[in-house]
Design a protein around this motif. Sequence first.
Motif, PDB file in Angstrom:
ATOM      1  N   GLY A 241      35.656  -2.107  34.792  1.00  0.00           N
ATOM      2  CA  GLY A 241      37.270  -2.074  34.342  1.00  0.00           C
ATOM      3  C   GLY A 241      36.794  -1.453  32.406  1.00  0.00           C
ATOM      4  N   THR A 242      35.695  -1.684  32.309  1.00  0.00           N
ATOM      5  CA  THR A 242      35.256  -0.643  31.353  1.00  0.00           C
ATOM      6  C   THR A 242      34.100   0.031  31.265  1.00  0.00           C
ATOM      7  N   LEU A 243      33.311   0.295  32.569  1.00  0.00           N
ATOM      8  CA  LEU A 243      32.214   1.303  32.923  1.00  0.00           C
ATOM      9  C   LEU A 243      32.593   2.329  32.789  1.00  0.00           C
ATOM     10  N   PRO A 244      32.131   2.608  31.480  1.00  0.00           N
ATOM     11  CA  PRO A 244      32.023   4.536  32.111  1.00  0.00           C
ATOM     12  C   PRO A 244      32.003   5.646  32.947  1.00  0.00           C
ATOM     13  N   ARG A 245      32.727   6.537  33.305  1.00  0.00           N
ATOM     14  CA  ARG A 245      33.369   6.982  34.733  1.00  0.00           C
ATOM     15  C   ARG A 245      32.290   7.628  34.979  1.00  0.00           C
ATOM     16  N   GLU A 246      31.176   7.895  34.404  1.00  0.00           N
ATOM     17  CA  GLU A 246      29.637   8.504  34.912  1.00  0.00           C
ATOM     18  C   GLU A 246      28.777   7.447  35.645  1.00  0.00           C
ATOM     19  N   HIS A 247      28.712   6.457  34.563  1.00  0.00           N
ATOM     20  CA  HIS A 247      28.274   5.342  34.953  1.00  0.00           C
ATOM     21  C   HIS A 247      28.878   4.734  36.449  1.00  0.00           C
ATOM     22  N   MET A 248      30.297   4.874  36.412  1.00  0.00           N
ATOM     23  CA  MET A 248      30.992   4.222  38.044  1.00  0.00           C
ATOM     24  C   MET A 248      30.279   5.209  38.870  1.00  0.00           C
ATOM     25  N   ARG A 249      30.136   6.514  39.323  1.00  0.00           N
ATOM     26  CA  ARG A 249      29.790   7.614  39.605  1.00  0.00           C
ATOM     27  C   ARG A 249      28.136   7.206  39.975  1.00  0.00           C
ATOM     28  N   ASP A 250      27.779   7.207  39.352  1.00  0.00           N
ATOM     29  CA  ASP A 250      26.226   6.879  39.674  1.00  0.00           C
ATOM     30  C   ASP A 250      25.616   5.795  39.908  1.00  0.00           C
ATOM     31  N   GLY A 251      26.823   4.570  40.119  1.00  0.00           N
ATOM     32  CA  GLY A 251      26.464   3.900  41.400  1.00  0.00           C
ATOM     33  C   GLY A 251      27.014   3.783  42.419  1.00  0.00           C
ATOM     34  N   MET A 252      28.102   4.597  42.756  1.00  0.00           N
ATOM     35  CA  MET A 252      28.541   5.281  43.901  1.00  0.00           C
ATOM     36  C   MET A 252      27.819   5.666  44.986  1.00  0.00           C
ATOM     37  N   ALA A 253      26.831   6.666  44.157  1.00  0.00           N
ATOM     38  CA  ALA A 253      25.349   7.388  45.377  1.00  0.00           C
ATOM     39  C   ALA A 253      24.936   6.349  45.765  1.00  0.00           C
ATOM     40  N   GLU A 254      24.841   5.034  44.916  1.00  0.00           N
ATOM     41  CA  GLU A 254      23.960   3.815  45.591  1.00  0.00           C
ATOM     42  C   GLU A 254      24.896   3.822  46.775  1.00  0.00           C
ATOM     43  N   VAL A 255      26.113   3.044  46.673  1.00  0.00           N
ATOM     44  CA  VAL A 255      27.159   2.332  47.194  1.00  0.00           C
ATOM     45  C   VAL A 255      26.962   4.105  48.757  1.00  0.00           C
ATOM     46  N   ILE A 256      26.958   5.054  48.523  1.00  0.00           N
ATOM     47  CA  ILE A 256      27.037   5.929  49.922  1.00  0.00           C
ATOM     48  C   ILE A 256      25.625   5.240  50.715  1.00  0.00           C
ATOM     49  N   LYS A 257      24.160   5.123  49.727  1.00  0.00           N
ATOM     50  CA  LYS A 257      23.885   5.327  50.167  1.00  0.00           C
ATOM     51  C   LYS A 257      23.300   3.994  51.560  1.00  0.00           C
ATOM     52  N   TYR A 258      24.207   3.192  51.224  1.00  0.00           N
ATOM     53  CA  TYR A 258      24.088   1.661  52.051  1.00  0.00           C
ATOM     54  C   TYR A 258      24.951   1.816  53.585  1.00  0.00           C
ATOM     55  N   GLY A 259      25.731   3.515  53.433  1.00  0.00           N
ATOM     56  CA  GLY A 259      26.428   3.840  54.407  1.00  0.00           C
ATOM     57  C   GLY A 259      25.587   4.946  55.080  1.00  0.00           C
ATOM     58  N   MET A 260      25.137   5.397  54.520  1.00  0.00           N
ATOM     59  CA  MET A 260      23.792   6.618  54.730  1.00  0.00           C
ATOM     60  C   MET A 260      22.770   5.879  56.053  1.00  0.00           C
ATOM     61  N   ILE A 261      22.292   4.829  55.702  1.00  0.00           N
ATOM     62  CA  ILE A 261      21.251   4.060  55.943  1.00  0.00           C
ATOM     63  C   ILE A 261      21.491   2.904  56.785  1.00  0.00           C
ATOM     64  N   ASN A 262      22.711   2.279  56.699  1.00  0.00           N
ATOM     65  CA  ASN A 262      22.241   0.771  57.714  1.00  0.00           C
ATOM     66  C   ASN A 262      24.216   0.667  58.035  1.00  0.00           C
ATOM     67  N   ARG A 263      25.289   1.447  57.242  1.00  0.00           N
ATOM     68  CA  ARG A 263      26.565   0.560  57.610  1.00  0.00           C
ATOM     69  C   ARG A 263      27.162   1.286  57.545  1.00  0.00           C
ATOM     70  N   PRO A 264      27.606   2.005  59.148  1.00  0.00           N
ATOM     71  CA  PRO A 264      28.453   3.135  58.801  1.00  0.00           C
ATOM     72  C   PRO A 264      29.586   2.938  59.248  1.00  0.00           C
ATOM     73  N   GLU A 265      30.951   1.578  58.662  1.00  0.00           N
ATOM     74  CA  GLU A 265      31.680   1.269  57.845  1.00  0.00           C
ATOM     75  C   GLU A 265      31.666   2.181  56.737  1.00  0.00           C
ATOM     76  N   ILE A 266      30.733   1.748  55.859  1.00  0.00           N
ATOM     77  CA  ILE A 266      31.332   1.873  53.954  1.00  0.00           C
ATOM     78  C   ILE A 266      31.701   3.069  54.260  1.00  0.00           C
ATOM     79  N   ILE A 267      30.608   4.386  54.983  1.00  0.00           N
ATOM     80  CA  ILE A 267      30.960   5.637  54.868  1.00  0.00           C
ATOM     81  C   ILE A 267      32.767   5.384  55.037  1.00  0.00           C
ATOM     82  N   ASP A 268      33.503   5.261  56.304  1.00  0.00           N
ATOM     83  CA  ASP A 268      34.402   5.276  56.320  1.00  0.00           C
ATOM     84  C   ASP A 268      36.031   4.494  55.555  1.00  0.00           C
ATOM     85  N   LYS A 269      34.880   3.630  54.742  1.00  0.00           N
ATOM     86  CA  LYS A 269      35.746   2.711  53.527  1.00  0.00           C
ATOM     87  C   LYS A 269      36.012   3.270  52.391  1.00  0.00           C
ATOM     88  N   LEU A 270      34.833   4.470  52.163  1.00  0.00           N
ATOM     89  CA  LEU A 270      35.141   5.021  51.196  1.00  0.00           C
ATOM     90  C   LEU A 270      35.942   6.807  51.624  1.00  0.00           C
TER      91      LEU A 270
END
Length: 377
Positions: free
Chosen positions: A194-223
Motif C-alpha cells: 500500500g505504501t510502495l511507489p507506483r514505479e516500484h509496483m510496476r517494476d515488480g509486475m514485470a517479474e510477475v508477468i515472467k512467471y506467467g510466461m515461463i510456467n504458469r499461463p493462469e497468471i497471464i489470465d489472472k493479470l
Amino acid sequence: MVKYVISVFYPQAADGFGKGFLFMRRIEVKTGKPYEILVERSISGRVGAELLKVASVKRVMVVTDKTVEGLYFERVKNSLIASGIEVCEFVIAPGERSKSTENLVRLWEALAESEITRSDAIIALGGGVVGDLAGFAASTFLRGIKYVQIPTTLLAMTDSSVGGKTAVDLKVGKNLAGAFHQPCLVLCDPETLGTLPREHMRDGMAEVIKYGMINRPEIIDKLYAYTPGDKDALDEIISMCIEDKRDVVSGDEFDTGIRALLNFGHTPAHAIELGSNYEITHGSAVAIGMVIMTRASVKMGLCKENALGKLLGLLDKFGLPSSCSYSAKTLAQGALGDKKRTGDTISVIMEYGIGDARICKVKVSELEKIFEKGLEK
Ligand code: GLY
C-alpha cells in the motif's frame, strides 16, 4: 539446444480465500533446510510469535532501509518485544548502491558489537537490496546464522526473498559476491504494498508477468482480469508466483539446471540496464527483454505469434515498456559480460508458448542473431 523438463506441483487451495475472508497461504519450500513462506495481510505485526515457532531466538538484528524503517520498523519491533525478543537495528540508505561490500563489513561489525550469537537471527525488512545484503551477512557471520525475510516490495515478495540467493555488488558488476543461504522463515505481508511507489509496483509486475510466461499461463489470465485495487486478486497472484518460484527452487536449489528459467528476458535485460547506466530500471529492462526473447522465438518458429501479442497487451496494461533503442550488437556485447556464460556457449531462455519457456544452450556467436530477430519489427 538442450531442453530441461520441469515438474510443476499445483498447491492446495488457499485457507479461507475469498471475498470477506482473510487471505492466508502457507507455502512450504523443500530445500536442504525446508522453510515456510506465510502470505497474509498484516502478518508483519506477528513476526515475534511466528519466529518463535521456528527458532528459539533471544535477540535479533533487524536490517532495513531508511524509508521502510519509518513505515514498518515500529510494528515489527513491538511484535518482537512482545514475544520477549531483544531488538537491534541496522539501517541503510535506500537503493542499489547500499548493496555494497562496505555495508556488509559495517553490518558484520554491528552484529559482533550487538553480541548476536549463532542462536540469534537477522531479520531482513525491506526490498531486494535489504534482503540480499542481510542474507549474505547471515550466511557468513559466525559461519552462518538464521535469518527471516519480510519483503515489502512486489519484486522481493515474488522473487528475491524466496530461494536463498544472497549477494552484494562489486564495482564491476551486480551480485558478484554471494552465497546460497535459505531463510528460516519468510513473512509476506501484501498490506505493505500500500505504501510502495507506483514505479516500484510496476517494476515488480514485470517479474510477475515472467512467471506467467515461463510456467504458469493462469497468471497471464489472472493479470488480464485484474483490476488495480483488487487486494484479494493481488494476494492470490503473489501467492501463485511464490508457488512457482518454490517449485523451481525446490527442484534446483543451487542453480545448476531449471532455475535458469527464472532468467527469462534477463540476458538482454542485464545488457539494457548496464547500457543505460541503470537509468532503465530492472523491471523495465526485464519487460523489454521478455519481448525480445518472445519475438525472437516467434521469428524462429518456436512459438505462435499470439504469445507475443498477449505479452505486449499485459505490458501495456501495466505501463511497462516493450522496446529500446539498443542494437543487437550492443545487447550481445553487454550480455556476454554476464556471469552466466560458460566457455563459448551461453544459456538463453526461449518461449515455446505462454507458460512454456525452455532453456537452450546456444553458441556465443548466435546470440547477436537471436537479438536481431527479437528487435525486428
Ligand atoms: N532471481 C532468480 C533466482 O532466484 O534464481
